[in-house]
Design an enzyme around this catalytic site. Structure first.
Site, short mmCIF file in Angstrom:
data_model
loop_
_atom_site.label_atom_id
_atom_site.label_comp_id
_atom_site.label_asym_id
_atom_site.label_seq_id
_atom_site.Cartn_x
_atom_site.Cartn_y
_atom_site.Cartn_z
N SER A 134 0.86 -1.18 0.00
CA SER A 134 0.00 0.00 0.00
C SER A 134 0.90 1.23 0.00
CB SER A 134 -0.85 -0.01 1.28
OG SER A 134 -1.50 1.22 1.45
N TYR A 147 -1.99 -0.42 10.74
CA TYR A 147 -2.03 -0.78 9.31
C TYR A 147 -0.71 -0.37 8.65
CZ TYR A 147 -3.78 -1.14 4.47
OH TYR A 147 -3.96 -1.47 3.14
P1 NDP Z 1 -11.21 -6.29 0.11
O1 NDP Z 1 -11.70 -6.17 1.51
O2 NDP Z 1 -12.19 -6.12 -0.99
O3 NDP Z 1 -10.44 -7.66 -0.09
C1 NDP Z 1 -9.66 -8.24 0.92
C2 NDP Z 1 -9.52 -9.71 0.62
O4 NDP Z 1 -8.70 -10.32 1.60
C3 NDP Z 1 -10.87 -10.42 0.63
O5 NDP Z 1 -10.92 -11.29 -0.47
C4 NDP Z 1 -10.81 -11.22 1.93
O6 NDP Z 1 -11.51 -12.43 1.74
C5 NDP Z 1 -9.33 -11.49 2.05
N1 NDP Z 1 -8.91 -11.78 3.43
C6 NDP Z 1 -8.94 -10.96 4.51
N2 NDP Z 1 -8.49 -11.61 5.59
C7 NDP Z 1 -8.18 -12.86 5.20
C8 NDP Z 1 -7.67 -14.01 5.86
N3 NDP Z 1 -7.36 -14.01 7.16
N4 NDP Z 1 -7.47 -15.13 5.12
C9 NDP Z 1 -7.77 -15.16 3.82
N5 NDP Z 1 -8.24 -14.11 3.13
C10 NDP Z 1 -8.45 -12.98 3.82
O7 NDP Z 1 -10.06 -5.20 0.00
P2 NDP Z 1 -8.96 -4.90 -1.13
O8 NDP Z 1 -9.22 -5.64 -2.36
O9 NDP Z 1 -8.84 -3.45 -1.16
O10 NDP Z 1 -7.66 -5.47 -0.42
C11 NDP Z 1 -6.70 -6.29 -1.04
C12 NDP Z 1 -5.31 -5.86 -0.62
O11 NDP Z 1 -5.06 -4.55 -1.12
C13 NDP Z 1 -5.10 -5.78 0.89
O12 NDP Z 1 -3.85 -6.31 1.21
C14 NDP Z 1 -5.15 -4.28 1.18
O13 NDP Z 1 -4.43 -3.96 2.32
C15 NDP Z 1 -4.51 -3.76 -0.09
N6 NDP Z 1 -4.77 -2.34 -0.37
C16 NDP Z 1 -6.05 -1.86 -0.54
C17 NDP Z 1 -6.27 -0.51 -0.80
C18 NDP Z 1 -7.64 0.06 -0.94
O14 NDP Z 1 -7.81 1.28 -0.81
N7 NDP Z 1 -8.66 -0.73 -1.22
C19 NDP Z 1 -5.15 0.41 -0.96
C20 NDP Z 1 -3.86 -0.20 -0.80
C21 NDP Z 1 -3.69 -1.51 -0.52
P3 NDP Z 1 -12.41 -13.19 2.85
O15 NDP Z 1 -13.07 -12.12 3.67
O16 NDP Z 1 -13.35 -13.97 2.01
O17 NDP Z 1 -11.45 -14.03 3.61
#
Ligand code: NDP
Length: 242
Positions: A134, A147
């Site tokens: 990020s 975070y």
């Molecule tokens: P979402 O919340 O849409 O997606 C997060 C994903 O992570 C979901 O598919 C969730 O699936 C999965 N997840 C969370 N915890 C677990 C776990 N313990 N085990 C397995 N899967 C897990 O958010 P984003 O798509 O935005 O996030 C994806 C990545 O991008 C993250 O690392 C986030 O920090 C990063 N990011 C996002 C930004 C933003 O503004 N959106 C900016 C910069 C970075 P499920 O709940 O089904 O397990």
């Protein structure tokens, strides 16, 4: 048959978009997340896709799912360590359990996935691990202390891994997105932090990143020949000032 792509956090946001773009190019995939129904929706209509309900903080579960997919599709050539959580709040009053969840998922989850595929990649002298960090992995943001700690961790471990594995021709890549339209904010429990975040997004005219552009970036990076490593990409909305 193209080589196996494993995507964590594929049930929504960036992960789901990355899955779509690799599927469109004919890659066999393993899509991981905890919510099976959401994974099923993402995988609907796709060929050569396995889904598995996996918590990335559970090493054994994570490894079992990858080994099962590898029996069917061959060794993992790309692991996208994308699963992550962002629970905003300040250190004065945030529940420490939220810090633990972020550090476990965002840091331990990435380390777990990496170790599961790394030795085979080193042996083959081929393969790519792409970690989703990020902009909060290179600069600080108010209400983001834990975070930021987790994503600075992803930056640090990615560069260390790159140095350790370059000699084995294994690529370690990192993408650092800015604010994007995904489910990420839906898990935040602090109302005041959410309000501050919404006000910040307004400074961008409310136009944050579309996840599909992050997915396109990941695909572009992976498509470079194995001898070329785009080590790190920062990608954010043009109007994002920080
Ligand atoms: P979402 O919340 O849409 O997606 C997060 C994903 O992570 C979901 O598919 C969730 O699936 C999965 N997840 C969370 N915890 C677990 C776990 N313990 N085990 C397995 N899967 C897990 O958010 P984003 O798509 O935005 O996030 C994806 C990545 O991008 C993250 O690392 C986030 O920090 C990063 N990011 C996002 C930004 C933003 O503004 N959106 C900016 C910069 C970075 P499920 O709940 O089904 O397990």
């Amino acid at each position: 048959m193209k080589k196996l792509v494993v995507i964590t956090g594929a049930s929504s946001g960036f992960g789901a978009e990355i899955a779509k773009i690799f599927n469109a190019d004919g890659f066999p995939m393993l899509l991981l997340g905890r919510r099976t129904e959401k994974l099923e929706k993402v995988a609907a209509g796709m060929d050569n896709v396995m889904i598995d309900s996996v918590d990335v903080t559970d090493y054994d579960q994570f490894e079992k799912a990858i080994r099962k997919a590898e029996v069917k599709y061959g060794k993992t050539d790309l692991l996208v360590n994308n699963a992550g959580v962002m629970l905003l709040g300040n250190v004065q009053n945030q529940n420490p359990k939220e810090w633990q969840t972020m550090l476990d998922t965002n840091v331990m989850g990435v380390l777990n996935g990496t170790q599961i595929v790394l030795n085979d990649m080193r042996e083959r002298e081929h393969g790519t691990i792409l970690n989703m960090s990020s902009i909060a992995g290179r600069k600080t943001f108010v209400n983001h202390a834990a975070y930021v700690a987790s994503k600075f961790g992803v930056h640090g471990l990615s560069e260390t891994l790159r140095e350790e594995n370059s000699v084995k021709n294994v690529r370690i890549m990192m993408v650092a997105p800015g604010a994007a339209e995904t489910e990420l904010l839906t898990h935040v429990t602090s109302k005041s932090a959410l309000k501050d975040y919404a006000a910040w997004e307004e400074t961008m005219g409310g136009v944050v990143l579309d996840p599909k552009h992050v997915a396109e970036t990941v695909k572009f990076m992976y498509d470079m020949p194995q001898e070329v490593n785009i080590r790190e990409v920062d990608i954010a909305a043009t109007r994002q000032d920080s």
